[in-house]
Design an enzyme around this catalytic site. Structure first.
Site, PDB file in Angstrom:
ATOM      1  N   HIS A 188       0.738  -1.129  -0.006  1.00 55.89           N
ATOM      2  CA  HIS A 188      -0.181  -0.130  -0.075  1.00 55.89           C
ATOM      3  C   HIS A 188       0.748   1.224  -0.188  1.00 55.89           C
ATOM      4  CE1 HIS A 188       1.012   0.891   4.153  1.00 55.89           C
ATOM      5  NE2 HIS A 188       0.924  -0.472   4.420  1.00 55.89           N
ATOM      6  N   GLY A 189       0.492   2.463  -0.449  1.00 55.81           N
ATOM      7  CA  GLY A 189       1.002   3.480  -0.348  1.00 55.81           C
ATOM      8  C   GLY A 189       1.033   4.153   1.107  1.00 55.81           C
ATOM      9  N   ARG A 224      -6.210   0.901   3.836  1.00 53.48           N
ATOM     10  CA  ARG A 224      -4.795   1.305   3.191  1.00 53.48           C
ATOM     11  C   ARG A 224      -4.557   0.234   2.029  1.00 53.48           C
ATOM     12  NH1 ARG A 224      -3.176  -0.543   8.283  1.00 53.48           N
ATOM     13  NH2 ARG A 224      -1.445  -1.876   8.331  1.00 53.48           N
ATOM     14  N   GLU A 273      -1.719  -6.707   7.626  1.00 53.21           N
ATOM     15  CA  GLU A 273      -0.317  -6.565   8.059  1.00 53.21           C
ATOM     16  C   GLU A 273      -0.124  -7.553   9.237  1.00 53.21           C
ATOM     17  OE1 GLU A 273       2.529  -6.302   7.815  1.00 53.21           O
ATOM     18  OE2 GLU A 273       3.074  -4.167   7.615  1.00 53.21           O
ATOM     19  N   TYR A 308       0.871  -6.315  15.319  1.00 56.68           N
ATOM     20  CA  TYR A 308       2.138  -5.895  15.877  1.00 56.68           C
ATOM     21  C   TYR A 308       2.126  -5.729  17.437  1.00 56.68           C
ATOM     22  CZ  TYR A 308       6.428  -4.241  13.391  1.00 56.68           C
ATOM     23  OH  TYR A 308       7.336  -4.168  12.736  1.00 56.68           O
ATOM     24  N   LYS A 312       7.855   4.661  16.414  1.00 58.15           N
ATOM     25  CA  LYS A 312       8.976   3.571  16.318  1.00 58.15           C
ATOM     26  C   LYS A 312      10.382   4.197  16.859  1.00 58.15           C
ATOM     27  CE  LYS A 312       6.721   1.417  12.465  1.00 58.15           C
ATOM     28  NZ  LYS A 312       6.360   1.326  11.004  1.00 58.15           N
ATOM     29  N   HIS A 372       0.535  -5.615   2.624  1.00 61.91           N
ATOM     30  CA  HIS A 372       1.581  -4.696   3.485  1.00 61.91           C
ATOM     31  C   HIS A 372       3.124  -5.260   3.641  1.00 61.91           C
ATOM     32  CE1 HIS A 372      -2.405  -3.391   5.163  1.00 61.91           C
ATOM     33  NE2 HIS A 372      -2.926  -4.536   4.492  1.00 61.91           N
TER      34      HIS A 372
HETATM   35  O1  LIG Z   1       4.129  -0.385  11.245  1.00 59.49           O
HETATM   36  C1  LIG Z   1       3.698  -1.335  10.628  1.00 59.49           C
HETATM   37  O2  LIG Z   1       2.753  -2.084  10.603  1.00 59.49           O
HETATM   38  C2  LIG Z   1       4.945  -1.818   9.880  1.00 59.49           C
HETATM   39  C3  LIG Z   1       4.724  -1.363   8.369  1.00 59.49           C
HETATM   40  O3  LIG Z   1       4.346   0.102   8.179  1.00 59.49           O
HETATM   41  O4  LIG Z   1       6.147  -1.373  10.345  1.00 59.49           O
HETATM   42  P1  LIG Z   1       7.612  -2.046   9.887  1.00 59.49           P
HETATM   43  O5  LIG Z   1       8.381  -1.312   9.241  1.00 59.49           O
HETATM   44  O6  LIG Z   1       8.180  -2.346  11.204  1.00 59.49           O
HETATM   45  O7  LIG Z   1       7.397  -3.316   9.174  1.00 59.49           O
END
Ligand SMILES: O=C(O)[C@@H](CO)OP(=O)(O)O
Length: 334
Positions: free
Chosen positions: A89-90, A138, A192, A195, A203, A262
Site C-alpha cells: 500500500h501507499g 490502506r 499486516e 504488531y 518507532k 502490506h
Molecule cells: O508499522 C507497521 O505495521 C509496519 C509497516 O509499516 O512497520 P515495519 O516497518 O516495522 O514493518
C-alpha cells in the site's frame, strides 16, 4: 514488556530494498547490487543469491499460446503463463507519523494516494483479471486507486461474501457488466503482521526505550514476535497459506492477479516465492506503492522486477503475452 523477548543479534544489516531506486537494472542500493534478470533477481554475495545471466537485458520468456481474446478474463484460460503483481500500500497516516501500525486500520495520506496512482500508471498495460487485498483500507485504497489508471478501464468491484445475504445482495445481473468488471477479494489473511503491544507506539521512541537492536529484531527477524504480536513466521503461516490455497490456483488457471497488501505480509509471500532463508528475509525491505511483477510459468515464479513506467520497453519484452496485451490496448484506443 521487553523482558519477555529474548535477544538475538541480527547477523545482517544489509539493505535488500525493492524500491523505485532499486527497480532499474544494476542499480546499487547501499552495498547491494540489484540486477533484474530472466529468472532471479540477485543481490549481494553475502546473501548468497545467484545471477542466472551476465546480461543486463531481461530475457524474453518463450511465447505461449495466446488466449483467443486477451481481454476476456472471466473464464479460465489454458495459458501456461500469467502475471502476478504484488504491491505494498501507499504511505498511510501512521507511516507518516512513524507509528507501529500492524492491524490498525489507517487510511492513506495524500502522498500515499499519489503513490498508488503512480503505481497504477506503471502497471496500466499489464493484464489484471483478479485483485486480492487485505481487509485493511490502506491496501484497498491502493488497489482501487491503482486500477483507476489501468488502460483496460474495467471496474474493480469488491466481492461481499461475508454472509449469504451480503453475497446475494451484491449480485450483478448482467453478464456483459460482469465482463467489464474485476473481482476484488478481500482477505484478513493478507493483513499486516499483528504488531501486538507495539501498535500505536512511535518507532523512534520505542527504539530509544528498548534499544535499536531489540526493535530491529522485533521488526525484521523471522521468528521473534513483538510483545504479544505476530512474528514474520506467524504472519507467513496465514498469508502464505492463503496465497497457496487461494491465489496460486487462479494463476494456474491462467488468471492475471494483483495482490495489494502490506510490508510484512508481502515479505512473507516474497520469502516464499524467492525461496529466501530466514536470514535473508531480515534484509528484505519493501517501499510503499511500488508494484512488483512476477510471471507464473510452468509452476514457477519468475521475478521480473518493478515496471518503471507504462512505456518501459523492457517490461513488454518480458513476455509475448504482455507485449500482445499492450498492443491490444493500443488498438482499442486508436
Ligand atoms: O508499522 C507497521 O505495521 C509496519 C509497516 O509499516 O512497520 P515495519 O516497518 O516495522 O514493518
Amino acid at each position: 514488556m521487553a523482558g519477555a523477548i529474548s535477544h538475538h543479534a541480527l547477523a545482517s544489516t544489509q539493505s535488500y530494498r525493492w524500491s523505485a531506486q532499486s527497480s532499474r537494472f544494476g542499480k546499487r542500493t547501499g552495498n547491494v547490487r540489484w540486477v533484474h534478470q530472466g529468472t532471479r533477481c540477485s543481490v549481494g554475495r553475502k546473501l548468497g543469491f545467484v545471477c542466472t545471466s551476465g546480461s543486463q537485458q531481461p530475457s524474453v520468456v518463450e511465447p505461449f499460446q495466446l488466449p483467443s481474446d486477451a481481454n476476456s478474463d472471466h473464464t479460465a484460460k489454458k495459458s501456461s503463463e500469467s502475471a502476478l503483481i504484488l504491491i505494498r500500500h501507499g504511505e498511510s497516516l501512521w507511516n507518516e507519523k512513524n507509528l507501529f501500525t500492524g492491524c490498525v486500520d489507517v487510511p492513506l495520506t495524500p502522498k500515499g494516494v499519489e503513490e498508488a496512482i503512480e503505481a497504477g500508471k506503471r502497471i496500466c498495460n499489464i493484464p489484471i483479471d483478479m485483485i486480492y487485498t487485505s481487509s485493511l483500507i490502506r491496501a484497498q485504497m491502493t488497489a482501487m486507486l491503482a486500477m483507476m489508471q489501468h488502460r483496460r478501464k474495467k471496474i474493480p468491484i469488491i466481492m461481499h461474501n461475508e454472509s449469504e445475504q451480503a453475497h446475494r445482495w451484491s449480485q450483478i445481473y448482467s453478464e456483459e457488466t460482469k465482463k467489464q468488471s474485476i473481482p476484488v477479494i478481500t482477505a484478513w489473511q493478507l493483513n499486516e503482521r499483528m504488531y501486538g503491544e507495539l501498535q500505536g507506539l512511535n518507532k523512534q521512541e520505542t527504539a530509544d526505550r528498548f534499544g535499536n537492536e531489540q526493535v530491529h529484531e522485533w521488526r525484521r527477524s523471522y521468528d521473534i514476535p513483538p510483545p504479544n504480536g505476530e512474528s514474520l513466521e506467524m504472519c507467513a503461516e496465514r498469508a502464505v497459506a492463503y496465497f497457496k490455497e487461494q491465489i496460486v490456483p487462479q494463476l494456474v488457471a491462467g488468471k492475471h492477479v494483483m495482490v495489494a497488501a502490506h510490508g510484512n505480509s508481502l515479505r512473507s509471500i516474497i520469502m516464499h516465492l524467492d525461496k529466501l532463508t530466514s536470514q535473508e528475509v531480515i534484509s528484505l525491505e519493501l517501499s510503499t506503492g511500488i508494484p512488483m511483477l512476477y510471471i507464473f510459468k510452468e509452476g514457477k515464479f519468475i521475478r521480473r522486477g518493478s515496471p518503471v513506467g507504462p512505456s518501459e520497453a523492457s517490461v513488454y519484452a518480458y513476455t509475448r503475452t504482455l507485449a500482445k496485451y499492450r498492443q491490444k490496448l493500443d488498438s482499442m484506443v486508436s
